[in-house]
Every structure is written in C-alpha cells, then in structure tokens.
Design an enzyme around this catalytic site. Structure first.
Site, short mmCIF file in Angstrom:
data_model
loop_
_atom_site.label_atom_id
_atom_site.label_comp_id
_atom_site.label_asym_id
_atom_site.label_seq_id
_atom_site.Cartn_x
_atom_site.Cartn_y
_atom_site.Cartn_z
CD GLN A 241 16.56 -6.49 1.34
OE1 GLN A 241 16.57 -7.67 1.04
NE2 GLN A 241 15.45 -5.78 1.47
NE ARG B 108 16.08 -7.41 -5.22
CZ ARG B 108 15.00 -7.02 -5.84
NH1 ARG B 108 13.93 -6.68 -5.14
NH2 ARG B 108 14.96 -6.95 -7.16
CB SER C 224 2.74 1.25 -10.69
OG SER C 224 1.56 0.69 -10.15
CD GLU D 17 16.01 -1.81 0.97
OE1 GLU D 17 16.98 -1.24 0.47
OE2 GLU D 17 16.09 -2.65 1.88
CD GLU E 98 9.19 -8.52 1.55
OE1 GLU E 98 8.27 -7.75 1.27
OE2 GLU E 98 10.31 -8.12 1.91
CG ASN E 99 14.09 -10.05 -0.53
OD1 ASN E 99 13.86 -9.32 -1.48
ND2 ASN E 99 14.41 -9.57 0.65
NE ARG F 248 6.48 -9.82 -2.06
CZ ARG F 248 6.03 -8.59 -1.85
NH1 ARG F 248 6.64 -7.57 -2.40
NH2 ARG F 248 4.96 -8.39 -1.12
#
Length: 293
Positions: A52, A54, A68, A93, A126-127, A130
């Site tokens: 990862q 991030r 949510s 994640e 993906e990160n 987004r």
C-alpha cells in the site's frame, strides 16, 4: 524477445487487470461459481496491503465512512488475494478500516489472483485515480515500481496512464528536504509549488521558499516568479475549506463510483463532477449512472 512472465497483465490498466485475473474463491448466493461472485470474509482473516503506497489515513474521514457503513452497509466489495495466512487487501483499505470501526464481523470481498507486482500496481493506480495519495506517497510508490520491480519510467508511464514527464517530475519530489516533504504530506504545498521549489538549489533556500509559500498563501505562478528571481509582493489569503457535509458526500460518492467526485455548490444550485482517465473508465461510469435509474 520473450516477455517476462512476472509482468503478466501490466500495461492494460486497472480495469483490465481486475477482469483478467481469475477469481480463486467465490461464494455466490446461488452456490454456483461466478467470475464476480462475492465472498463474506471475517475481518480478522484480512490484513492490509503490504504494498500500500498510502501511509496516512484521515481518521475523521474513516469515521465518517464507518458511520455510513453502519447505516447503509458496504456498497462496493473489497478486492483481496490469498496470502500465506488469510487474505491480503488489493483494493479497498479505507473500507476495511471503516468496517472495523463500524464493528462489522465480515465484509464483502472478491478474491482474485495477483502477483506481488500487480498487487502493488493496482494499489498505486487505485489511490492515484481517487487522488488519495499525497505527492510524496505517490512519488515513493512510483519509485518502488522502478527500484523493486525494475520497471522503466516508460513502463510506469504506460501502466498508470500518466506522461513520462509527469513520472519524472513526481520522482524529483523525493530530492526535496524532509521539512518540505512534510509540508507536501500535510497538503500545505501542492505538487506545482514543489516543482517551483525544485528550480532553486540548496536545502536552506528551498525550505525558505516553502515556508514563504505557506505563510503568504502564494500561488504556483507567484512561487515560480520568486524561484526565477522576480519580486513578488502580493500575499493571498488561504482558500476557505470546503463545507464539511459536502466533503463527506464527495467521499461517499468517491467510494461508490471509484473515481474523484467534485461538488460545486452555489446559492442557486451547483454541479457534480465525475472524473475519468480513459474511454473505458468513462464507459464504466456511464453504465453505473444508467443502472441507477
């Protein structure tokens, strides 16, 4: 020349990687095997992605997502792969962390086979799509693709859909002083500011310019003028932060659509903007919107 088997799937983009990697375990509702079937896996059997990129997660946003999830459940399944013990997250994640905060015992997952290289690539893409990575996390992720897996800048460029100059400029951020890197991590400086800072030599001068940009709220253009030796006297106030409720809705829609969402509100209405990065991504969003009718 024979292709390196380690690079199976690279160069196709995130969506193609998901589609081309065969699921290894599924538990569909009708008990028949299906390519996109969902398994409900115990959260204690899932671990974060070791690749990862991030490093920093906004705990306030994670809590908002947990609230949510408590009310609506997890709309988009996690993508995981089997590991030596249990499963490892490939994508999702934030949802995993929020699900733990919401005290969920099991979470919906799609289990797929990915190599270590594909796993890291998907996490970065993906990160990036987004915009969840700060500039330094992004630079470190790209550097890992090059240093650990031996990809060239050209190969990285093709895989993440960014130009070669973008890759090169992003990697240059790693040469900044640690104090300036921390400002980038906190969002006090943008990548554009950082590139203007790189135009001058010496850590002390770079740190000085970075502090001036933050303290005076200078634009990228103004910081570029200072770096080139021009005098800039104008100081700008920092922009007002976005309304918390709007920011929360943007995060929720980002989770649903899998891309950056920007809500622009005014006294008479506003707009909702969905970003896409390829024709395939545009078609995916159009299909989701059609199905929402």
């Amino acid at each position: 020349m024979a292709k390196d088997p380690k690079r199976r799937g690279l160069g196709m983009g995130l969506g193609a990687l998901f589609e081309s990697s065969n699921p290894v375990e599924t538990v569909p509702a009708n008990n028949q095997m299906s390519g996109n079937a969902i398994s409900y896996i115990d959260v204690n059997d899932i671990k974060p992605n070791s690749n990862q990129p991030r490093k920093n997660f906004d705990e306030e946003k994670i809590q908002d997502l947990a609230d949510s999830i408590t009310e609506h459940g997890i709309i988009q399944p996690l993508i995981v792969r089997k590991s030596k013990v249990g499963y490892e997250i490939v994508a999702g994640e934030r949802r995993y962390r929020a699900a733990r905060k919401a005290n969920l015992r099991k979470v919906p997952c799609i289990v797929r086979e990915f190599s270590d290289e594909e796993n890291m690539l998907i996490a970065i893409i993906e990160n990036m799509q987004r915009e969840d990575l700060d500039p330094i996390e992004e630079a470190e992720g790209l550097n890992q693709m090059i240093k650990v897996y031996g990809l060239t800048q050209e190969e990285v460029s093709k895989n993440i859909g960014k130009s070669r100059p973008y890759i090169s400029n992003t990697l240059r951020l790693l040469s900044l002083p640690e104090e300036v890197k921390e400002m980038l991590r906190k969002g006090e400086l943008s990548s554009g500011h950082a590139r203007s800072i790189l135009a001058i030599s010496g850590d002390a001068k770079r740190i000085s310019l970075a502090k001036r940009i933050v303290n005076e709220g200078l634009s990228v253009r103004e910081s570029e003028k200072i770096a080139s030796g021009k005098i800039v006297k104008t100081a700008r106030p920092k922009p007002r932060p976005k309304n918390r409720e709007i920011a929360w809705v943007e995060e929720e829609l980002k989770e649903i659509f899998g891309t950056k969402v920007n809500i622009v509100a005014n006294s008479k209405g506003g707009t909702i903007e969905l970003e896409y990065y390829s024709v395939e991504e545009l078609n995916r969003l159009i299909e989701m919107l059609r199905n929402a009718r």
